[in-house]
Design a protein around this motif. Structure first.
Motif, PDB file in Angstrom:
ATOM      1  N   HIS A  58    -114.753  -7.125 -13.303  1.00 34.84           N
ATOM      2  CA  HIS A  58    -114.744  -8.315 -14.159  1.00 34.84           C
ATOM      3  C   HIS A  58    -113.435  -9.083 -13.985  1.00 34.84           C
ATOM      4  O   HIS A  58    -113.432 -10.306 -13.833  1.00 34.84           O
ATOM      5  CB  HIS A  58    -114.922  -7.902 -15.624  1.00 34.84           C
ATOM      6  CG  HIS A  58    -114.775  -9.033 -16.593  1.00 34.84           C
ATOM      7  ND1 HIS A  58    -115.836  -9.833 -16.961  1.00 34.84           N
ATOM      8  CD2 HIS A  58    -113.682  -9.524 -17.241  1.00 34.84           C
ATOM      9  CE1 HIS A  58    -115.406 -10.761 -17.811  1.00 34.84           C
ATOM     10  NE2 HIS A  58    -114.099 -10.594 -18.002  1.00 34.84           N
ATOM     11  N   ILE A  61    -112.967 -10.964 -10.552  1.00 36.51           N
ATOM     12  CA  ILE A  61    -113.874 -12.111 -10.428  1.00 36.51           C
ATOM     13  C   ILE A  61    -113.450 -13.241 -11.372  1.00 36.51           C
ATOM     14  O   ILE A  61    -113.445 -14.417 -10.989  1.00 36.51           O
ATOM     15  CB  ILE A  61    -115.340 -11.670 -10.657  1.00 36.51           C
ATOM     16  CG1 ILE A  61    -115.790 -10.811  -9.461  1.00 36.51           C
ATOM     17  CG2 ILE A  61    -116.264 -12.861 -10.848  1.00 36.51           C
ATOM     18  CD1 ILE A  61    -117.156 -10.192  -9.590  1.00 36.51           C
ATOM     19  N   HIS A  62    -113.026 -12.884 -12.578  1.00 35.47           N
ATOM     20  CA  HIS A  62    -112.601 -13.934 -13.518  1.00 35.47           C
ATOM     21  C   HIS A  62    -111.251 -14.536 -13.151  1.00 35.47           C
ATOM     22  O   HIS A  62    -111.019 -15.724 -13.363  1.00 35.47           O
ATOM     23  CB  HIS A  62    -112.651 -13.412 -14.958  1.00 35.47           C
ATOM     24  CG  HIS A  62    -114.047 -13.458 -15.498  1.00 35.47           C
ATOM     25  ND1 HIS A  62    -114.503 -14.447 -16.341  1.00 35.47           N
ATOM     26  CD2 HIS A  62    -115.123 -12.664 -15.237  1.00 35.47           C
ATOM     27  CE1 HIS A  62    -115.787 -14.261 -16.590  1.00 35.47           C
ATOM     28  NE2 HIS A  62    -116.186 -13.176 -15.934  1.00 35.47           N
ATOM     29  N   GLN A  65    -112.168 -16.511  -9.612  1.00 34.11           N
ATOM     30  CA  GLN A  65    -113.231 -17.519  -9.745  1.00 34.11           C
ATOM     31  C   GLN A  65    -113.835 -17.908  -8.385  1.00 34.11           C
ATOM     32  O   GLN A  65    -113.831 -19.072  -7.980  1.00 34.11           O
ATOM     33  CB  GLN A  65    -112.669 -18.784 -10.442  1.00 34.11           C
ATOM     34  CG  GLN A  65    -112.226 -18.564 -11.890  1.00 34.11           C
ATOM     35  CD  GLN A  65    -113.399 -18.574 -12.865  1.00 34.11           C
ATOM     36  OE1 GLN A  65    -114.366 -19.324 -12.695  1.00 34.11           O
ATOM     37  NE2 GLN A  65    -113.329 -17.742 -13.882  1.00 34.11           N
ATOM     38  N   HIS A  67    -116.380 -18.971  -5.408  1.00 35.88           N
ATOM     39  CA  HIS A  67    -117.650 -19.705  -5.281  1.00 35.88           C
ATOM     40  C   HIS A  67    -118.711 -18.800  -4.666  1.00 35.88           C
ATOM     41  O   HIS A  67    -119.899 -18.952  -4.918  1.00 35.88           O
ATOM     42  CB  HIS A  67    -117.469 -20.930  -4.380  1.00 35.88           C
ATOM     43  CG  HIS A  67    -116.457 -21.904  -4.879  1.00 35.88           C
ATOM     44  ND1 HIS A  67    -115.165 -21.956  -4.403  1.00 35.88           N
ATOM     45  CD2 HIS A  67    -116.539 -22.844  -5.853  1.00 35.88           C
ATOM     46  CE1 HIS A  67    -114.496 -22.899  -5.044  1.00 35.88           C
ATOM     47  NE2 HIS A  67    -115.300 -23.451  -5.941  1.00 35.88           N
ATOM     48  N   GLU A 102    -121.626 -10.169 -12.949  1.00 35.59           N
ATOM     49  CA  GLU A 102    -120.324 -10.838 -12.987  1.00 35.59           C
ATOM     50  C   GLU A 102    -120.342 -12.137 -12.180  1.00 35.59           C
ATOM     51  O   GLU A 102    -119.732 -13.130 -12.574  1.00 35.59           O
ATOM     52  CB  GLU A 102    -119.221  -9.901 -12.482  1.00 35.59           C
ATOM     53  CG  GLU A 102    -118.963  -8.709 -13.392  1.00 35.59           C
ATOM     54  CD  GLU A 102    -118.350  -9.076 -14.746  1.00 35.59           C
ATOM     55  OE1 GLU A 102    -117.962 -10.248 -14.947  1.00 35.59           O
ATOM     56  OE2 GLU A 102    -118.249  -8.182 -15.611  1.00 35.59           O
ATOM     57  N   GLY A 105    -121.873 -14.760 -14.163  1.00 33.06           N
ATOM     58  CA  GLY A 105    -120.963 -15.199 -15.222  1.00 33.06           C
ATOM     59  C   GLY A 105    -120.019 -16.314 -14.806  1.00 33.06           C
ATOM     60  O   GLY A 105    -119.615 -17.133 -15.641  1.00 33.06           O
ATOM     61  N   VAL A 106    -119.650 -16.360 -13.518  1.00 26.29           N
ATOM     62  CA  VAL A 106    -118.750 -17.430 -13.050  1.00 26.29           C
ATOM     63  C   VAL A 106    -119.478 -18.424 -12.137  1.00 26.29           C
ATOM     64  O   VAL A 106    -118.852 -19.300 -11.535  1.00 26.29           O
ATOM     65  CB  VAL A 106    -117.504 -16.859 -12.309  1.00 26.29           C
ATOM     66  CG1 VAL A 106    -116.649 -16.019 -13.249  1.00 26.29           C
ATOM     67  CG2 VAL A 106    -117.888 -16.064 -11.068  1.00 26.29           C
ATOM     68  N   ALA A 108    -121.003 -17.781  -9.291  1.00 22.61           N
ATOM     69  CA  ALA A 108    -120.762 -17.526  -7.864  1.00 22.61           C
ATOM     70  C   ALA A 108    -122.068 -17.177  -7.148  1.00 22.61           C
ATOM     71  O   ALA A 108    -122.957 -16.542  -7.722  1.00 22.61           O
ATOM     72  CB  ALA A 108    -119.762 -16.377  -7.700  1.00 22.61           C
TER      73      ALA A 108
END
Length: 313
Positions: A58, A61-62, A65, A67, A102, A105-106, A108
């Motif tokens: 998490h 990835i956060h 960020q 693509h 995850e 969540g962003v 990607a």
């Protein structure tokens, strides 16, 4: 409008492995901001991330960020999977499902690397729409991983690929390059499988396909679902070994073709050839001829250095 080049971010799992290194290099050399993560061999080049640690996954990835996430990490050795089914399921299924969550969540785009071993090898070539029927536990865990990522993130691409080779750090890194010692040491005969039909595929080509898929996806959100990529030269391990010998002007008379199906280890499909026309129709693909690719991959491991001098100087 054009994508602002340096701002394209890609995260690669398993970046220390044979495929992951090639994927990292491909994106990095084509104006992407690439971050690779690995486990045992991570430092100093790559981020250390245990994919079974959901908090660590998490966080990276956060923080980054991305693509695009290319998920190369897996337990890919069928005989190891048979011996350690729970650990293999953790990495190939549970960690993949979490990564897909995850990524969603962003926002990607996740590319999940799968295998031709999801098929039983009885009616090739296989299209993406054909029903999988894996013969071994490795194929089953990768198929479960496919289902898990697509359930957790419908914006995922699954990319099925066959046996890989490329620039290895050790000959054992690939089921193709591991044969080189048997080829070179011609003083003793070596039995080679001449039953299973394989399509050896260069990791550089798979890496190019991943990048092309990612770049197409940034312009077209309909790019998702299941895809196949493979080399197009059909060879048994015996035929690969003979081609390797030929590429280095080495004798091959000590190599013995074994035409029975293997009796030890995990079951293997006889011919799981992948139909790659879906990607080809999108204008995606790259194929290195086997002899050229294998020579480039193996010449650093050549025992007889005289040959090296004549060819490369």
């Amino acid at each position: 409008e054009d994508v602002d080049i340096p701002s394209r971010r890609v995260l690669i799992t398993g970046a220390t492995g044979l495929l992951g290194r090639a994927v990292f290099k491909e994106f990095n050399e084509n104006s992407w901001n690439a971050v690779g993560c690995g486990y045992r061999r991570a430092q100093p080049r790559f981020e250390y991330v245990n994919l079974l640690d959901s908090i660590a996954v998490h966080d990276i990835i956060h923080d980054f960020q991305p693509h695009v996430i290319v998920h190369c990490a897996a337990e890919r050795r069928p005989d190891v999977v048979e011996g350690h089914p729970d650990a293999a399921a953790q990495l190939n299924v549970a960690a993949s499902a979490n990564l897909a969550k995850e990524a969603a969540g962003v926002g990607a785009f996740l590319i999940y690397i799968s295998t031709d071993y999801v098929f039983d090898g009885t009616s090739p070539p296989y299209k993406e729409t054909d029903v999988p029927n894996p013969l071994n536990l490795y194929g089953k865990t990768k198929l479960e991983g496919e289902k898990a990522v697509l359930e957790n993130n419908e914006e995922t691409a699954v990319l099925r690929i066959p046996v890989l080779y490329g620039e290895v750090e050790r000959l054992e890194e690939s089921a193709v390059t591991v044969m080189f010692d048997k080829v070179q040491f011609s003083n003793k005969s070596a039995n080679m499988d001449h039953w299973q039909q394989r399509f050896p595929t260069n990791v550089k080509d798979v890496a190019a396909v991943c990048r092309q898929l990612a770049e197409k996806r940034m312009l077209d959100p309909s790019i998702k679902g299941t895809f196949h990529w493979s080399g197009n030269e059909q060879m048994t391990k015996y035929e690969m070994a003979c081609a390797i010998a030929d590429a280095f002007n080495l004798p091959s008379s000590h190599l013995r073709p074994i035409t029975d199906s293997p009796v030890v280890g995990a079951l293997r499909p006889k011919n799981a050839q992948l139909d790659c026309s879906k990607l080809e129709m999108l204008g995606i693909g790259q194929r290195t001829p086997f002899r050229a690719g294998i020579r480039e991959s193996l010449w650093p491991f050549l025992v007889d250095k005289r040959w090296r001098q004549t060819v490369f100087h």
